[in-house]
Design a protein around this motif. Structure first.
Motif, PDB file in Angstrom:
ATOM      1  N   TRP A 112      10.492 -66.263  11.350  1.00 17.32           N
ATOM      2  CA  TRP A 112      10.864 -65.861   9.988  1.00 17.32           C
ATOM      3  C   TRP A 112      10.190 -64.541   9.609  1.00 17.32           C
ATOM      4  O   TRP A 112      10.822 -63.652   9.016  1.00 17.32           O
ATOM      5  N   ASP A 215      18.696 -64.351   6.662  1.00 17.69           N
ATOM      6  CA  ASP A 215      17.519 -64.984   6.062  1.00 17.69           C
ATOM      7  C   ASP A 215      17.747 -66.488   5.899  1.00 17.69           C
ATOM      8  O   ASP A 215      16.845 -67.297   6.179  1.00 17.69           O
ATOM      9  N   ILE A 219      15.817 -69.849   7.953  1.00 19.15           N
ATOM     10  CA  ILE A 219      15.126 -70.921   7.240  1.00 19.15           C
ATOM     11  C   ILE A 219      15.648 -72.274   7.716  1.00 19.15           C
ATOM     12  O   ILE A 219      14.882 -73.186   8.026  1.00 19.15           O
TER      13      ILE A 219
END
Length: 478
Positions: A112, A215, A219
């Motif tokens: 991440w 993004d 996650i």
């Protein structure tokens, strides 16, 4: 906790205790395989999505992008350190599981962080070009990817050792077969999941749209990976591990980097075989960092669609592994199967090039399916042949040296693919020829691998090289 078990040497060497431990059944094998599936999913995330975004969407030169990505592989010598730590220093009360958990946590968090740094690199490149701030972001991204590679080493090496700890020789092959298949299956599952999660992205999507979707992807998938890792390993070491009962009777064999290099050059046959393995690895992975970009630039596929290309390769690999193990090797032998696989990989690369002139994704998908099948033949033939080229006393060290050399060769292949693409774009009149230059190098590597394999002589190894390998290990121990 297991640390208490090791304090009693009589308990450690009690054969009755080892006989009392339960055998690992198929449901537990499948549960353990969830961890390998997780690694396969993360591999597609990094090498199937981020490579494409760096090169195509952010316009980072492929040489720089692939050097950054290759850092995940060039930290492979750390596998030696983590293997030794898991032998001697329990973590969270476990010899293996604690390192697996900590490594997996680093794996998902660094992935991440790498994505966030990647956006900063792209923004700096767009704002000021290749100036000092941009080089700083590139260096930081490379550092994060190196940490990602260290996390992979921290969890994967103790996990592989755990598979040895919880099995006996008679049931180990079944666990390895399930484990390997689920690793490849993870790349397929990951590719499909990425395609679904990114299906709304078009090939001409803005950077803001790409950033929002990527993004979210980084996650959701890492969260799944963390959960699967915990499910896969919870309670397994405590219930099944034979490490405590074996440690008192097994000789400690630490694999240093110097010893690994000495083993790889111990004898003419070891030199030939490991040279073949390195060239073969180049022939399998030169395309790895630029395949998704090929799908985007030549076939006009969006990010989600290019990620699913890995599903065709992975599915073909599973088929190739099965064909090699159950038909080709029994019929042709290990060496001939590996040789045939190398030649077919070269042929499949020519199909990948030709498909570019059609601009039809179906032709590319079929070419990758064939490439996967051929890769399965090569991999199975080479690995089973490697097992013939060692002895029980040195198997762990020898295979450890092979794993280290393969990781470094794959890192070199990653960089070579990016450099070759930049060179191809500099002199080729169109994109298909530029990418064709990369795939041609891959085909050439496989032709060279066939020549090297023809010089490998198992009988000569059995009469000369085994003693040479043993002498290297004995000298290092002394």
């Amino acid at each position: 906790m297991m640390s208490g078990d090791l304090s009693d040497p009589e308990l450690n060497q009690d054969p009755d205790r080892q006989r009392m431990l339960p055998k690992v059944k198929l449901p537990t094998m499948l549960r353990l395989g969830l961890f390998q599936m997780s690694l396969g999913m993360m591999s597609v995330m990094v090498f199937g999505v981020l490579n494409r975004v760096l090169i195509k969407e952010l316009a980072v030169p492929s040489t720089i992008a692939t050097v950054i990505l290759a850092l995940t592989l060039f930290v492979a010598p750390a596998r030696i350190m983590f293997g030794q730590l898991s032998d001697t220093r329990p973590l969270f009360g476990y010899y293996r599981t604690g390192y697996i958990w900590l490594g997996a946590a680093g794996l998902v968090s660094n992935a991440w962080i790498a994505v966030q740094v990647m956006w900063q690199l792209g923004a700096s490149l767009k704002a000021v070009g290749w100036a000092l701030p941009t080089y700083g972001w590139a260096g930081l991204l490379g550092f994060i990817f190196a940490l990602y590679g260290l996390s992979v080493s921290m969890c994967s090496t103790p996990f592989a050792t755990l598979l040895v700890d919880i099995t006996d020789e008679d049931d180990r092959s079944r666990l390895v077969a399930v484990d390997w298949s689920m690793l490849i299956g993870g790349t397929i599952v990951g590719a499909i999941a990425i395609g679904v999660l990114l299906k709304s992205l078009e090939n001409d999507a803005t950077i803001a749209q790409v950033q929002t979707q990527i993004d979210r992807l980084f996650i959701i998938i890492p969260a799944i990976v963390a959960i699967l890792t915990f499910i896969a390993t919870w309670g397994v070491e405590k219930k099944y591990s034979r490490f405590a009962s074996r440690v008192g009777v097994q000789r400690e064999t630490h694999l240093s980097l110097g010893r690994a290099l000495s083993i790889l050059t111990a004898n003419r046959q070891t030199q030939l075989f490991f040279t073949f393995l390195i060239v073969m690895t180049l022939g399998l992975f030169i395309q790895d960092p630029i395949l998704e970009t090929y799908g985007g630039e030549v076939f006009n596929l969006p990010v989600g669609k290019t990620a699913t290309l890995n599903a065709f390769w992975g599915g073909g690999t599973l088929v190739g592994l099965s064909l090699a193990g159950f038909w080709f090797i029994p019929k042709l032998g290990k060496q001939q199967t590996a040789r045939l696989g190398c030649m077919l990989v070269a042929a499949s690369m020519l199909w990948v090039i030709v498909s570019g002139f059609t601009h039809n994704p179906v032709f590319l998908q079929l070419a990758l399916l064939l490439f996967g099948i051929c890769s399965g033949l090569v991999t199975t033939g080479a690995i089973t042949l490697m097992l013939d080229l060692t002895v029980p006393e040195t198997a762990g060290t020898f295979i450890g040296a092979w794993g280290l050399s393969q990781a470094l060769a794959k890192g070199t292949a990653t960089i070579l693919g990016g450099v070759a693409l930049d060179l191809g774009k500099s002199f080729a009149p169109n994109l298909v020829l530029a990418y064709g230059f990369v795939f041609s190098l891959q085909a050439l590597a496989m032709v060279i691998a066939v020549k090297l394999l023809g010089r490998v002589n198992v009988r000569e190894f059995q009469t000369t090289a085994k003693d040479a390998v043993k002498s290297v290990i004995a000298a290092d121990v002394d």
